[in-house]
Design an enzyme around this catalytic site. Sequence first.
Site, mmCIF file in Angstrom:
data_model
loop_
_atom_site.group_PDB
_atom_site.id
_atom_site.type_symbol
_atom_site.label_atom_id
_atom_site.label_comp_id
_atom_site.label_asym_id
_atom_site.label_seq_id
_atom_site.Cartn_x
_atom_site.Cartn_y
_atom_site.Cartn_z
ATOM 1 N N ASP A 153 0.796 -1.251 0.000
ATOM 2 C CA ASP A 153 0.000 0.000 0.000
ATOM 3 C C ASP A 153 0.824 1.294 0.000
ATOM 4 O O ASP A 153 0.499 2.232 0.752
ATOM 5 C CB ASP A 153 -0.969 0.016 1.194
ATOM 6 C CG ASP A 153 -1.990 -1.127 1.165
ATOM 7 O OD1 ASP A 153 -1.929 -1.959 0.240
ATOM 8 O OD2 ASP A 153 -2.835 -1.183 2.078
ATOM 9 N N LYS B 100 -7.038 -5.026 -2.902
ATOM 10 C CA LYS B 100 -7.793 -5.512 -1.739
ATOM 11 C C LYS B 100 -8.694 -4.412 -1.210
ATOM 12 O O LYS B 100 -8.447 -3.235 -1.443
ATOM 13 C CB LYS B 100 -6.838 -6.010 -0.655
ATOM 14 C CG LYS B 100 -5.899 -4.935 -0.162
ATOM 15 C CD LYS B 100 -4.862 -5.491 0.766
ATOM 16 C CE LYS B 100 -3.987 -4.394 1.310
ATOM 17 N NZ LYS B 100 -4.698 -3.330 2.034
ATOM 18 N N CYS C 221 -1.965 -2.695 7.681
ATOM 19 C CA CYS C 221 -1.876 -3.639 6.558
ATOM 20 C C CYS C 221 -0.595 -4.465 6.571
ATOM 21 O O CYS C 221 -0.618 -5.652 6.228
ATOM 22 C CB CYS C 221 -2.088 -2.907 5.241
ATOM 23 S SG CYS C 221 -3.809 -2.356 5.098
HETATM 24 C C1 VGL Z 1 -4.634 0.691 5.694
HETATM 25 C C2 VGL Z 1 -6.223 1.599 7.054
HETATM 26 C C3 VGL Z 1 -7.176 1.481 6.065
HETATM 27 C C4 VGL Z 1 -3.201 0.272 5.524
HETATM 28 C C5 VGL Z 1 -5.569 0.536 4.700
HETATM 29 O O1 VGL Z 1 -2.738 0.182 4.372
HETATM 30 O O2 VGL Z 1 -2.536 0.047 6.548
HETATM 31 N N1 VGL Z 1 -4.975 1.203 6.876
HETATM 32 N N2 VGL Z 1 -6.840 0.938 4.887
#
Ligand code: VGL
Length: 201
Positions: free
Chosen positions: A10, A108, A153
């Site tokens: 991410d 995702k 994540c």
């Molecule tokens: C994430 C919160 C919401 C992350 C993703 O990548 O850690 N955190 N969506």
Amino acid sequence: MAGSALIIIDVQNDFCPGGSLAVAGGDEVVPVINGLSQHFEHVLLTQDWHPHHHSSFASSHPGRQPFETVRMAYGEQTLWPDHCIQGSGGAAFHPGLNRTKAELIIRKGFRPAIDSYSAFFENDHTTPTGLAGYLRERGIRDITLVGLATDFCVAYSALDAVAQGFATTVRLDACRAIDLGGSLDAMLGRMRQAGVTLASN
Ligand code: VGL
Ligand code: ZN
């Protein structure tokens, strides 16, 4: 490192300074990850990829604010500001992230009713993303996780990875945390306990 994979979690604009769910120093991981990529046979990316009105957004829950917790069918869920909307600039990878070597992008969080922190399973802990199967079919047993955020994540991906039998390292110097209500310490403890190798260089 033959048979090993770097999984970059991410590294997207919304998690970097200026983004809607900015992680402090999120962009600082980019050069570190670019350097690491050279040393891995396999490089994979994940991309948080939510539809509008996703159930993890506080804006989908009248009267609720970001960073509050609600109970969903699958358990407790933190509510977030709207982020990583499919196709938006915020969902795009940080422009400095070198993606040339990436052989797979796992998206995702695209099911409206379930969030997905882990790269392996959605937050119901039963819906698989297909990543474990991909790694096994390719003969990959060792994985290193980097990216954003350490305590969400990255951590949930690492916990699922060890549970799936992968030798799992998290490179903390290539991660940054949200740290919500002590979540960083809590998740570092859970990762250590589970047998994740926490490394800083
Ligand atoms: C994430 C919160 C919401 C992350 C993703 O990548 O850690 N955190 N969506
Ligand atoms: Zn998300």
